[in-house]
Write a protein that holds these residues in place. Sequence first.
Motif, PDB file in Angstrom:
ATOM      1  N   ALA A 153      -4.994   7.846  -6.363  1.00  0.00           N
ATOM      2  CA  ALA A 153      -5.581   8.839  -7.309  1.00  0.00           C
ATOM      3  C   ALA A 153      -5.309   8.733  -8.850  1.00  0.00           C
ATOM      4  O   ALA A 153      -6.251   9.143  -9.484  1.00  0.00           O
ATOM      5  CB  ALA A 153      -4.665  10.336  -6.845  1.00  0.00           C
ATOM      6  N   ARG A 154      -4.525   7.919  -9.246  1.00  0.00           N
ATOM      7  CA  ARG A 154      -4.087   7.470 -10.582  1.00  0.00           C
ATOM      8  C   ARG A 154      -5.032   6.664 -10.972  1.00  0.00           C
ATOM      9  O   ARG A 154      -5.419   6.398 -12.415  1.00  0.00           O
ATOM     10  CB  ARG A 154      -2.701   7.057 -10.924  1.00  0.00           C
ATOM     11  CG  ARG A 154      -2.022   7.573 -11.926  1.00  0.00           C
ATOM     12  CD  ARG A 154      -0.401   7.061 -12.090  1.00  0.00           C
ATOM     13  NE  ARG A 154       0.295   6.734 -10.808  1.00  0.00           N
ATOM     14  CZ  ARG A 154       1.102   5.853 -10.723  1.00  0.00           C
ATOM     15  NH1 ARG A 154       1.528   5.135 -11.860  1.00  0.00           N
ATOM     16  NH2 ARG A 154       1.700   5.539  -9.613  1.00  0.00           N
ATOM     17  N   ALA A 155      -5.341   5.491 -10.203  1.00  0.00           N
ATOM     18  CA  ALA A 155      -6.454   4.464 -10.497  1.00  0.00           C
ATOM     19  C   ALA A 155      -7.688   5.038 -10.698  1.00  0.00           C
ATOM     20  O   ALA A 155      -8.407   4.360 -11.515  1.00  0.00           O
ATOM     21  CB  ALA A 155      -6.529   3.319  -9.493  1.00  0.00           C
TER      22      ALA A 155
ATOM     23  N   ALA B  34       0.616   5.420  -1.794  1.00  0.00           N
ATOM     24  CA  ALA B  34      -0.750   4.710  -1.802  1.00  0.00           C
ATOM     25  C   ALA B  34      -1.829   5.722  -2.271  1.00  0.00           C
ATOM     26  O   ALA B  34      -2.622   5.432  -3.133  1.00  0.00           O
ATOM     27  CB  ALA B  34      -1.012   4.181  -0.483  1.00  0.00           C
ATOM     28  N   GLU B  35      -1.629   6.867  -1.738  1.00  0.00           N
ATOM     29  CA  GLU B  35      -2.536   8.182  -2.137  1.00  0.00           C
ATOM     30  C   GLU B  35      -2.359   8.154  -3.556  1.00  0.00           C
ATOM     31  O   GLU B  35      -3.137   8.666  -4.453  1.00  0.00           O
ATOM     32  CB  GLU B  35      -2.466   9.188  -1.071  1.00  0.00           C
ATOM     33  CG  GLU B  35      -2.902   9.264   0.194  1.00  0.00           C
ATOM     34  CD  GLU B  35      -2.467  10.392   0.969  1.00  0.00           C
ATOM     35  OE1 GLU B  35      -1.844  11.263   0.528  1.00  0.00           O
ATOM     36  OE2 GLU B  35      -2.947  10.479   2.226  1.00  0.00           O
ATOM     37  N   ARG B  36      -1.211   8.179  -4.101  1.00  0.00           N
ATOM     38  CA  ARG B  36      -0.753   8.743  -5.463  1.00  0.00           C
ATOM     39  C   ARG B  36      -1.207   7.623  -6.460  1.00  0.00           C
ATOM     40  O   ARG B  36      -1.919   7.842  -7.522  1.00  0.00           O
ATOM     41  CB  ARG B  36       0.581   8.937  -5.617  1.00  0.00           C
ATOM     42  CG  ARG B  36       1.105   9.290  -6.956  1.00  0.00           C
ATOM     43  CD  ARG B  36       2.580   9.704  -7.132  1.00  0.00           C
ATOM     44  NE  ARG B  36       3.412   8.478  -7.035  1.00  0.00           N
ATOM     45  CZ  ARG B  36       3.682   7.522  -8.083  1.00  0.00           C
ATOM     46  NH1 ARG B  36       3.174   7.841  -9.065  1.00  0.00           N
ATOM     47  NH2 ARG B  36       4.601   6.798  -7.860  1.00  0.00           N
ATOM     48  N   LYS B  37      -1.185   6.474  -5.913  1.00  0.00           N
ATOM     49  CA  LYS B  37      -1.797   5.109  -6.642  1.00  0.00           C
ATOM     50  C   LYS B  37      -3.244   5.444  -6.785  1.00  0.00           C
ATOM     51  O   LYS B  37      -3.792   4.960  -7.835  1.00  0.00           O
ATOM     52  CB  LYS B  37      -1.209   3.731  -6.355  1.00  0.00           C
ATOM     53  CG  LYS B  37       0.476   3.619  -6.578  1.00  0.00           C
ATOM     54  CD  LYS B  37       0.564   2.183  -5.901  1.00  0.00           C
ATOM     55  CE  LYS B  37       1.946   1.949  -6.333  1.00  0.00           C
ATOM     56  NZ  LYS B  37       2.553   0.607  -5.867  1.00  0.00           N
TER      57      LYS B  37
END
Length: 178
Positions: free
Chosen positions: A161-163, A156-159
């Motif tokens: 950060a990507r968004a 969730a943190e990675r998504k």
Amino acid sequence: MGDNGEKRPHLRLAAENDRKAVDKARARYEIDWPLQKLAANIMRVSRGAGEPYSVIQQCIDVVKGAQAFCDKCGDWPGDNEVREALDFHDPKLRDYSRPYDERSSAIEDIVEGALRLAAARLLRQDLQERHGEKDLLDGVRRLEHYHAELRAKWEAERKAARAKPAPRSKKLIRKPKL
């Protein structure tokens, strides 16, 4: 406080422990270490490692330590002394001022279940073996659940950060050299 006749202060050490308590604490060392060495070696030998040739001598050392304990304290080591000497639990898990650690708690359950299972197998105790297996698998499930939650959080943190669009950096315009 020199040589001019002044009295030096009288220092006294006040101890809360009586002589018997001090003797008992010292005697515990004579039983704790041999008992811990024996228990650890038996566990290792039963899994195919350790020093099987040392088991009998270690048993003798435990008996000698128990005799020394009895000589100093007037009684044999009690249940508490033996239990505390063989307690493998992580003391941090018993410190209730610290935050709860799900991972370490699950690992403790796995170890407890494995020991229960191994002891039951040695004595051919089917019911205890099943309970040990259940405890072990419950600990494994808790650990897997903990790791799944951690992976979901990281994902969730990675998504997130990507968004989020990356901040634009201003390009510096340099003056041309003349």
